[in-house]
Enzyme design. Sequence first.
Site, PDB file in Angstrom:
ATOM      1  N   LYS A  35       6.760  75.435 -29.311  1.00  0.00           N
ATOM      2  CA  LYS A  35       6.867  75.560 -28.128  1.00  0.00           C
ATOM      3  C   LYS A  35       6.059  75.184 -26.942  1.00  0.00           C
ATOM      4  CE  LYS A  35       6.060  80.145 -27.367  1.00  0.00           C
ATOM      5  NZ  LYS A  35       7.192  81.980 -26.577  1.00  0.00           N
ATOM      6  N   ARG A 131      12.303  91.785 -20.429  1.00  0.00           N
ATOM      7  CA  ARG A 131      12.298  90.480 -20.315  1.00  0.00           C
ATOM      8  C   ARG A 131      14.207  89.591 -20.958  1.00  0.00           C
ATOM      9  NH1 ARG A 131       7.842  86.529 -22.308  1.00  0.00           N
ATOM     10  NH2 ARG A 131       9.020  86.530 -24.012  1.00  0.00           N
ATOM     11  N   TYR A 255     -18.570  70.080  -5.246  1.00  0.00           N
ATOM     12  CA  TYR A 255     -17.982  70.171  -3.955  1.00  0.00           C
ATOM     13  C   TYR A 255     -17.748  71.723  -3.368  1.00  0.00           C
ATOM     14  CZ  TYR A 255     -14.386  66.783  -3.862  1.00  0.00           C
ATOM     15  OH  TYR A 255     -13.305  65.585  -4.556  1.00  0.00           O
ATOM     16  N   MET A 303     -11.419  66.862 -10.064  1.00  0.00           N
ATOM     17  CA  MET A 303     -10.076  67.187 -10.279  1.00  0.00           C
ATOM     18  C   MET A 303     -10.663  66.241 -11.934  1.00  0.00           C
ATOM     19  SD  MET A 303      -7.115  64.553  -8.860  1.00  0.00           S
ATOM     20  CE  MET A 303      -6.848  65.666  -8.056  1.00  0.00           C
TER      21      MET A 303
END
Length: 358
Positions: A35, A131, A255, A303
Amino acid sequence: MGRATRAIIDLSAICQNYNLAKSLASGSDAVAIIKADAYGHGAIRVALAMEPEVPAFGVACIEEAIEIRDAGVKKPILLLEGFFTADELSTIAKQNFWTAVHRIDQITMLEDAQLVAPVKVWLKLDTGMHRLGIDATDFREAYDRLHACENVSDIVLMSHLACADELDKPHTLQQGALFDQTVRGVSAPHSISNSPATLAWPTMHRDWIRPGLMLYGASPFEASQVNADKLLAAMTLESEVIAVHDLQAGEAVGYAASYVCEENTCVGTVAIGYGDGYSRHAGTGTPVIVNGQRTRIIGRVSMDMCAIDLTGLTNVGVGSKVELWGAQLSVNEVARHCGTIPYTLFTGVTRRVPRYYI
Ligand SMILES: *Cc1c(COP(=O)(O)O)cnc(C)c1O
């Protein structure tokens, strides 16, 4: 050649990890769970490589199964979340998909369908994860209706474990006991084990194991575990140094200027960032490998880039290869530094990162 950022996928490592799962659960068949694009490794390539050895694959939903079938994979594909709407059933029957059934109304949809062939059903019991799954009190009615349904060929009884990665908790054995008590007297194959149960809970192996994460060479456990330690890393995420700066003590990197050099520091800029799936939670100190030498991330991951400490390393500079995780650096260790698990790091690798298969 362009940007050097890439994920190298070792298909033979995946097959070897599958064989480890099989050898640990020698009496069981094993559905290979692919998956979420084979946990970011590329479901089509992984399925095609594994198909000669694997009796069936597992995915979350029909969209994933169709993509793999359209690529030429012929083995049965199990839908772990089952079907959502009745119109999926004709595709399930035509394409030889197997489906989980975890809600009573899915049984009604099966009874009402007109199908070209009966389908194999994995009846899911809720044994404590809460679940998906049918309550123990409704199990017998659900099983009897499926057994009587002419659109159902075979039934496997399944459940899913909430705490199999925590070896000192009682939940796994409690879930197993509730499962056994609930299905007593019904003759059908059982399937309970995910990767951690395959590696560490032999009484849960039963007829079909469902290994996912371990196929890709990551451990589901926090600590070292004798069987998990034998797994081979399948994905190496790598990039290269694209700039080098010699900074003075007191100068900042990246940053928010959040990292300030304590001493004169050689800083390498690496062409990978959170836009590639390298976690922004990889803070200062997260390990990386440059030209075979271990060093660390410094400052904030941005990024498209991040910064690493090259101070004191030999023979490094622009063009040096950087491994973010893989054959030399365990994804589990990186995940720990990021406060997450290997599952999210693998599935987070984005489309911008080309996969190369060896
Ligand atoms: C994802 C999944 C698995 C595989 O789990 P891993 O921990 O990756 O081995 C097995 N069974 C079900 C129902 C799942 O959803």
